[in-house]
Scaffold this motif. Structure first.
Motif, mmCIF file in Angstrom:
data_model
loop_
_atom_site.group_PDB
_atom_site.id
_atom_site.type_symbol
_atom_site.label_atom_id
_atom_site.label_comp_id
_atom_site.label_asym_id
_atom_site.label_seq_id
_atom_site.Cartn_x
_atom_site.Cartn_y
_atom_site.Cartn_z
ATOM 1 N N GLY A 219 46.560 29.405 22.104
ATOM 2 C CA GLY A 219 45.317 30.157 22.010
ATOM 3 C C GLY A 219 44.321 29.851 23.104
ATOM 4 N N ARG A 220 44.745 29.098 24.138
ATOM 5 C CA ARG A 220 43.830 28.736 25.222
ATOM 6 C C ARG A 220 43.814 29.812 26.309
ATOM 7 N NH1 ARG A 220 46.507 22.885 26.162
ATOM 8 N NH2 ARG A 220 48.166 24.347 26.743
ATOM 9 N N LEU A 221 42.688 29.903 26.974
ATOM 10 C CA LEU A 221 42.523 30.871 28.045
ATOM 11 C C LEU A 221 43.305 30.423 29.271
ATOM 12 C CD1 LEU A 221 40.811 33.442 28.764
ATOM 13 C CD2 LEU A 221 39.167 31.862 29.787
ATOM 14 N N ARG A 222 44.217 31.257 29.735
ATOM 15 C CA ARG A 222 44.966 30.981 30.960
ATOM 16 C C ARG A 222 44.476 31.843 32.118
ATOM 17 N NH1 ARG A 222 48.596 26.606 31.684
ATOM 18 N NH2 ARG A 222 49.026 25.834 29.571
ATOM 19 N N ARG A 223 44.052 33.050 31.821
ATOM 20 C CA ARG A 223 43.512 33.926 32.853
ATOM 21 C C ARG A 223 42.458 34.837 32.242
ATOM 22 N NH1 ARG A 223 47.790 37.659 35.692
ATOM 23 N NH2 ARG A 223 48.270 35.737 36.856
ATOM 24 N N GLN A 224 41.411 35.104 33.016
ATOM 25 C CA GLN A 224 40.388 36.062 32.613
ATOM 26 C C GLN A 224 40.053 36.929 33.817
ATOM 27 O OE1 GLN A 224 36.683 35.126 30.237
ATOM 28 N NE2 GLN A 224 35.769 35.441 32.241
ATOM 29 N N GLN A 225 40.018 38.229 33.620
ATOM 30 C CA GLN A 225 39.726 39.156 34.710
ATOM 31 C C GLN A 225 38.583 40.078 34.323
ATOM 32 O OE1 GLN A 225 43.123 41.137 36.457
ATOM 33 N NE2 GLN A 225 41.913 42.933 37.026
ATOM 34 N N MET A 226 37.656 40.277 35.260
ATOM 35 C CA MET A 226 36.561 41.217 35.086
ATOM 36 C C MET A 226 36.455 42.094 36.327
ATOM 37 S SD MET A 226 33.437 39.015 33.475
ATOM 38 C CE MET A 226 33.642 37.977 32.034
ATOM 39 N N ASP A 227 36.271 43.391 36.125
ATOM 40 C CA ASP A 227 36.018 44.334 37.209
ATOM 41 C C ASP A 227 34.821 45.165 36.792
ATOM 42 O OD1 ASP A 227 38.490 44.063 39.066
ATOM 43 O OD2 ASP A 227 39.341 44.221 37.058
ATOM 44 N N MET A 228 33.757 45.116 37.585
ATOM 45 C CA MET A 228 32.505 45.710 37.133
ATOM 46 C C MET A 228 31.685 46.266 38.283
ATOM 47 S SD MET A 228 30.828 42.014 36.321
ATOM 48 C CE MET A 228 32.456 41.486 35.784
ATOM 49 N N THR A 229 30.723 47.090 37.925
ATOM 50 C CA THR A 229 29.760 47.604 38.890
ATOM 51 C C THR A 229 28.364 47.245 38.403
ATOM 52 O OG1 THR A 229 31.181 49.450 39.517
ATOM 53 C CG2 THR A 229 28.838 49.661 40.020
ATOM 54 N N VAL A 230 27.580 46.608 39.265
ATOM 55 C CA VAL A 230 26.219 46.192 38.930
ATOM 56 C C VAL A 230 25.236 47.098 39.653
ATOM 57 C CG1 VAL A 230 24.549 44.308 38.988
ATOM 58 C CG2 VAL A 230 26.981 43.812 38.702
ATOM 59 N N GLN A 231 24.327 47.666 38.908
ATOM 60 C CA GLN A 231 23.276 48.509 39.480
ATOM 61 C C GLN A 231 22.059 47.629 39.671
ATOM 62 O OE1 GLN A 231 23.721 51.767 40.139
ATOM 63 N NE2 GLN A 231 21.760 52.796 40.171
ATOM 64 N N ALA A 232 21.792 47.234 40.929
ATOM 65 C CA ALA A 232 20.672 46.348 41.225
ATOM 66 C C ALA A 232 19.436 47.163 41.545
ATOM 67 C CB ALA A 232 21.007 45.432 42.394
#
Length: 289
Positions: A219-232
């Protein structure tokens, strides 16, 4: 933003937390899975409940290991320019301290996070006063961003976002091997309003935080992926009579954890070798909106 600003941001964010900001991601289906992933799985209600529980528990299960090796790859794109960074090191999962080497645009930086303070040293470069190290107080950075400092100081803390999810937010994608380890791959969507600083995040990033996580048999985290767009927001330094459009920053991050239980020993550099750059960093952040 200017390339220099992107470079500094890439180096800092990549090694410290994976992502301070989280935002609107690509709503398309996942692209081809890696390492022999099975096709997207359809789950029974019982299987869905089990998957949701596993994702919710991921941070606690990971933190129980107390320490781990971590790698993080990030890509930032804005105004036609792209910056990539690659961080490798050891993370104290109990305290959030870390020792890493971060490489961005051919430059390697030695980096430590100790007691929620970031220290960085670039070979051949000195800070004001000829000191080899600079430091930034992450607690002050977090306060300016309306966040808890642990969200910045602890990369694995982002997995705790998943505690805000419901069964409707989790989809089992399949199973994969990561560095020879069996994992289960989940696609997760988190309501950002349920997170610290959620109202501000929603304005910049949209309603959801999309993540993909890969959990091992424990149950441990081996990989985490995020793909996002930030409106600054437009820069605070812009002239009042200009109509500069808000900047859009595309961010992609992949964190991986291995060698759980490896010794982590993060110590602050000697005080006489450190220049405090916290106030300067905060001013630059305000100017960039």
């Amino acid at each position: 933003m200017r390339r220099k600003g992107m470079k500094v941001g890439a180096i800092t964010i990549a090694a410290v937390m994976g992502s301070v900001l989280a935002g609107c991601g690509d709503d398309s289906e996942p692209t081809g899975a890696e390492d022999g992933a099975s096709p997207r799985a359809s789950s029974s209600d019982g299987g869905q409940d089990e998957g949701t529980a596993a994702v919710r528990a991921a941070y606690d299960k990971t933190a129980e290991a107390e320490s781990a090796r971590m790698t993080i790859k990030m890509k930032f794109a804005a105004e036609g320019e792209t910056v990539t960074s690659d961080g490798r090191g050891i993370l104290d999962l109990a305290e959030g301290d870390s020792v890493m080497t971060v490489t961005a645009e051919g430059q390697s930086i030695e980096q430590r996070v100790v007691d929620e303070v970031l220290y960085q040293k670039a070979p051949g470069q000195n800070a004001p006063g000829g000191k080899p190290w600079v430091k930034i107080d992450l607690k002050k950075v977090a306060a300016q961003q309306g966040m808890n400092s642990q969200q910045i100081g602890d990369p694995a803390q982002t997995a705790s976002y998943a505690k805000a999810i419901t069964d409707e937010d989790v989809t089992k994608v399949g199973t994969e091997k990561i560095d020879g380890v069996n994992t289960t791959h989940y696609r997760v969507s988190v309501d950002v309003t349920k997170l610290p600083g959620g109202d501000r995040m929603r304005k910049q990033l949209g309603p959801t935080l999309p993540m993909q996580v890969w959990l091992d048999d424990e149950g441990r985290l081996r990989r985490q992926q995020m793909d996002m767009t930030v409106q600054a927001a437009a820069s605070a330094s812009a002239k009042p009579d200009t109509s500069a459009a808000p900047q859009r920053l595309r961010m992609s991050s992949v964190m991986e954890f291995s060698d759980f239980g490896t010794e982590a020993d993060a110590e602050a550099p000697p005080a006489e070798q450190v220049a405090d750059m916290t106030d300067k960093a905060l001013r630059q952040s305000r100017q960039q909106g």
